[in-house]
Write an enzyme that holds these catalytic residues in place. Structure first.
Site, PDB file in Angstrom:
ATOM      1  N   TYR A 219      -0.703   9.836   1.525  1.00 33.69           N
ATOM      2  CA  TYR A 219      -0.588   9.217   0.190  1.00 33.69           C
ATOM      3  C   TYR A 219      -0.255   7.718   0.229  1.00 33.69           C
ATOM      4  O   TYR A 219      -0.015   7.168   1.268  1.00 33.69           O
ATOM      5  CB  TYR A 219       0.306  10.014  -0.758  1.00 33.69           C
ATOM      6  CG  TYR A 219       1.767  10.277  -0.451  1.00 33.69           C
ATOM      7  CD1 TYR A 219       2.497   9.585   0.487  1.00 33.69           C
ATOM      8  CD2 TYR A 219       2.425  11.273  -1.190  1.00 33.69           C
ATOM      9  CE1 TYR A 219       3.830   9.873   0.688  1.00 33.69           C
ATOM     10  CE2 TYR A 219       3.774  11.564  -0.987  1.00 33.69           C
ATOM     11  CZ  TYR A 219       4.466  10.852  -0.045  1.00 33.69           C
ATOM     12  OH  TYR A 219       5.782  11.126   0.147  1.00 33.69           O
ATOM     13  N   GLU A 220      -0.340   7.088  -0.917  1.00 36.89           N
ATOM     14  CA  GLU A 220      -0.197   5.619  -1.019  1.00 36.89           C
ATOM     15  C   GLU A 220      -1.225   4.887  -0.157  1.00 36.89           C
ATOM     16  O   GLU A 220      -0.929   3.845   0.433  1.00 36.89           O
ATOM     17  CB  GLU A 220       1.208   5.154  -0.636  1.00 36.89           C
ATOM     18  CG  GLU A 220       2.236   5.338  -1.707  1.00 36.89           C
ATOM     19  CD  GLU A 220       1.825   4.726  -3.032  1.00 36.89           C
ATOM     20  OE1 GLU A 220       1.974   5.405  -4.046  1.00 36.89           O
ATOM     21  OE2 GLU A 220       1.321   3.593  -3.046  1.00 36.89           O
ATOM     22  N   GLY A 221      -2.437   5.411  -0.115  1.00 37.23           N
ATOM     23  CA  GLY A 221      -3.474   4.830   0.739  1.00 37.23           C
ATOM     24  C   GLY A 221      -3.391   5.480   2.106  1.00 37.23           C
ATOM     25  O   GLY A 221      -2.387   5.304   2.805  1.00 37.23           O
TER      26      GLY A 221
END
Lengths: 591, 591
Positions: A441-443
């Site tokens: 997550y978050e890229g």
């Protein structure tokens, strides 16, 4: 059971990442070392004594959805209340709105502790802090007036609503739409997925930040706007008004972080009865400029996720170390006691534990250094631009390397436990399950590597990275001139690693300059790891130089002589192996 | 959804591991390539169409214990019955007892397929096969007469009862006891843990092989005997008699392989009412020589667990490849179609998938080569000793490297799926959960590395390993003299890797000779990986040479230019880094 390593955290902040110098230079106003330590101490106590005991309950019960309402695990609501009452939500927030305005360095340090105790717990507040920042930087005074104080105190929590089924890494593909209502507000329609703490029972209201498109918006990411969409509308006097037209339609059944509700959110589907469909939202920043606002949050969120990697690695290391000192099997030369030797005496187990420990310390140093740069940038002055570049450079490395370390160390932790590691009640496997989300997550970490390559190597006309490598080189010179025998071959190994780092950097910059994009991209992930190993090794050396401690020298030496050598094959892979990716990769593509 | 890669498996057996030559030399009697392929084809069908669909049900339901009886997941009992009716249990078993007496090479190939479809399913039969082997090799004619045919047909299943709470890696610490009953039978008492398929509803009877100590047994592993202890006693006519005094008192709650019951077994606690306590057992082999019998099974079991690593890696690769061809995000230079590109076009995703694919193939080649050696050894003749040494050498490498690959590839598979990878319904996370046991059981991978170092490097006076490296060198010469441009820099990279392999081998042999045990042990795990990378690279080259296929050359080149370089830092770590483990390791030990 996790015990917050307050001393190690304090040491890394002060002597590796630069807190001590920053305080001495007055960069943090009247914050002194004593106050900083008192804060770390109290956070350590809270994480150890209050959060840790609720980790396993959270994992076992998970969050439960019924009739669009989410119930968090037993004791978690009360835990959040105590945490908020302790003022922890307000630590880094602006003083104007009730925050304590403390540096990001302290922010990440305490964040590490919450997340070591439980990633599922640490995650919610992390998103609120992102919301605070976006609102403070980009929202109107009226919105700030209504929302900021309550978000800062933690009375309300915030969320980030980006992802849609077809739009994960590629925000161009976003479809959620926003319509102008004519009264300055907007109506939001659409479905968002993977929304962390999108619905829960911690707080009376939840403030959603939602990316959506206006009808006349340009295609792609230049047509995305950011909206504040509260679960309950807020009356003039600050009390809660009508329910807004949004709800949680489902929770994901996940590998880990079970206590953290991962929601599918539906906006504008007529959930609020008796009103026209459409979730009422307010614009944050300008129309079609939502992505810029989101990026403000994203840099911090990425560092915060990196910290989760450090946090889970620390917890896994502590657990494995304790087990290795307790579990007895076989004989070992270094054990002269009665009966079977504690397995910590076996060299193979020592190698494993030392890898876990040094990788964790290296990742922590990178993350804290990134936070230090953020504080320096925020402090302004003529070097602000330089420090902002440093934040930008280190953020993808902090995120990706640390979260890879989180998974690897948690997996090694399972292994140290042998058969018990596979049994859920032991808790080692739960750390691995929790750790596995952070590289995603978050890229994803692949996106971080591409960001490092394509957006960060070119910083300052391609000069910033060279300056950084030279700074790391300064540490190596100090190791060499220290003549401390405890460093073993560290100086040579570090020099070799920095050579690999420079060499690979120049090679990739050349490919970028010549438009040989696919070859450069094929090297993105190995490059990020090479960067992190070289930097992490140098930071371990800086730690060992700071206090002349022999144990730290031994750790630096272990890392340099056993883990740092990976930089050479990484460089080779980047420089000489990229072409083979394209050749062999063709056969992977379905017709 | 997994589809058995029958062609790839057949190719690897024939052209990499040596099945073709063995058949041509008549080493396998009248087994021809056509029959071998027909068997693989049918196993592939069964694994793909019958086992795979029940995987997720097995994971979700798990095995359930009630009143000492274990119920397997819905459909699993019937699946086992169909599998057994297909004759799969008898594949490798001796013809005298109804088996088909086929080579181990075919055995491991079909085992791979069952385990790709579901490790939890493949695991049960694996243990039965071990029991067949131990009984056939070491038991009395009477025991063979009573048990072997039914174990071979799969009408009854077998188990291995080794582990006790205090005795995992160290069998010296075993406490389960056996008493002579005076009538040639024994009474067994004690608790065993982690007993796979110790209780279930697949078959009417379960044949436990149990390690225990006689009252007058010498201490340590020279005082361990092996007993056959059936769940139900067997009447003269082969029908089932009284219930024996043993039961399953608990099932473990595990990270993965939920459908496989992991039992705590209690022997001799008075479970069978109306009789003196004590589970009735029969000696297998001689008193106090149980470990030798167990080791027979263990070598095969270790290879079989290695195959589980290959199997789960193959399943994870297939799943990730399919997703990467379907999921669209962003733009890619190599994609000229409409809309977003399938992520398989992104170089970073290609690198990930190629790493997954080549590591899987390398591990498969090592495991199949180990099986080939076992078949050659069994065939006897003047080279039998040489081939048995080869089995002994390759077994720990096949077990540890392949199971590490299983975990790594499954974890990369989760990553390729992005956010969906963390959602249980996707199934990628379940593969990682299942994969995680394999580096632990049948001797942890650390134990395998120590076995390789201390028992296998000295084989044939230390000469066997040198001969093996020289054989691999022959493959590299062929690569070089092929002059095929598709190999890129493979020959140089392979030569470098083999140099590292020789160099590290000689260094470790010297340490062993000089009694510098702890330094050698500190290098055990890096050495096993170095061994496997060098061997795996050579086998990928052999595959590419076998048919001159450009895709195989490209895969060999990718591996050689991107993954094989790790051998150098591994060698450095072994040769120059071991001392630092001891220095830094001291601080890990609690006072």
């Amino acid at each position: 059971m996790y015990r917050a390593p307050v001393e190690e955290i304090s040491f890394t902040l002060k002597h590796v990442a630069g807190l001590k110098a920053a305080i001495e230079e007055g960069a943090f106003g009247d914050l002194g070392e004593d106050l900083a330590d008192a804060i770390l101490q109290e956070a350590g106590r809270f994480a150890t004594e209050e959060v840790t005991p609720l980790r396993e309950i959270g994992d076992r019960h998970g969050a439960v959805l019924k009739d669009a309402a989410v119930t968090t695990p037993p004791g978690w609501k009360e835990l959040y209340a105590r945490w908020r009452e302790g003022g922890w939500n307000a630590l880094q927030a602006p003083e104007e709105f009730g925050g304590q305005g403390l540096p990001a360095m302290l922010g990440v340090a305490v964040l590490e502790m919450w997340n070591s105790a439980s990633i599922a717990f640490g995650l919610g507040p992390m998103l609120t802090m992102g919301a605070v920042e976006a609102v403070e930087k980009h929202a109107s005074e009226a919105l700030k007036h209504t929302y900021l104080e309550k978000l800062v105190s933690g009375e309300w929590m915030g969320t980030m609503n980006l992802t849609e089924p077809q739009a994960g890494s590629d925000l161009n593909a976003l479809r959620a739409r926003a319509e102008r209502a004519g009264d300055g507000t907007y109506r939001i329609f659409g479905q968002k997925i993977f929304i962390t703490y999108g619905e829960h029972d911690f707080t009376d209201n939840i403030v959603h930040l939602v990316l959506a498109r206006l009808p006349d918006a340009p295609a792609g990411t230049r047509g995305i706007s950011l909206f504040l969409v509260p679960k309950f509308l807020v009356n003039e006097d600050g009390s809660l008004g009508a329910r807004n037209d949004l709800f949680c339609s489902g929770l994901e059944h996940k590998l880990g972080i079970h206590a953290s509700p991962t929601c599918t959110m539906i906006f504008g589907d007529g959930f609020a009865e008796g009103r026209e469909p459409g979730a009422v939202g307010w614009l944050i920043g300008e129309e079609n400029r939502g992505l810029a606002c989101m990026f403000t949050m994203m840099n911090n969120a990425r560092l915060a996720v990196g910290i989760q990697g450090v946090a889970v690695a620390e917890a896994a290391f502590q657990k494995a170390l304790a087990y290795a000192n307790e579990r007895r099997q076989g004989k070992a030369a270094s054990y002269s006691g009665e009966g079977m030797a504690p397995i910590v005496h076996h060299p193979d187990v020592q190698r494993t534990l030392l890898s876990m420990k040094t990788l964790t310390q290296a990742a922590r140093a990178i993350c804290y250094s990134c936070a230090h740069a953020a504080d320096r940038a925020r402090a302004g002055g003529e070097r602000a631009q330089y420090w902002q570049e440093r934040v930008n450079l280190l953020t993808p490395v902090a995120k990706a390397f640390s979260t890879d370390v989180g998974v690897d160390v948690a997996s090694l932790g399972v292994q140290v436990h042998g058969g018990m590691g596979f049994i859920e009640e032991t808790g080692a496997a739960a750390l691995l399950r929790d750790a596995r989300i952070a590289p995603i997550y978050e890229g994803t970490n692949g996106i971080q590597a591409i960001d490092l390559l394509t957006r960060k190597l070119p910083l300052d006309g391609g000069e910033h990275i060279g300056g950084y490598i030279a700074e790391l080189g300064g540490i190596v010179s100090d190791v060499r001139s220290s003549n401390l025998p405890g460093f073993g071959r560290s100086a040579n190994a570090l020099d070799d690693a920095l050579d690999d780092f420079s060499n690979a950097t120049r090679h990739l910059q050349k490919l970028l300059a010549n438009g040989r994009m696919d070859e450069a991209l094929a090297g993105a992930t190995p490059y990020l790891r090479l960067f992190a190993l070289a930097a992490g090794g140098a930071y371990l050396a800086r730690a060992a130089l700071a206090d002349g401690d022999e144990e730290r020298q031994a750790l630096c030496r272990f890392f340099a002589e056993n883990l740092l050598g990976e930089t050479r094959p990484l460089r080779e892979s980047i420089v000489e192996g990229a072409a083979s990716v394209g050749v062999a990769g063709k056969a992977l593509i379905s017709d």
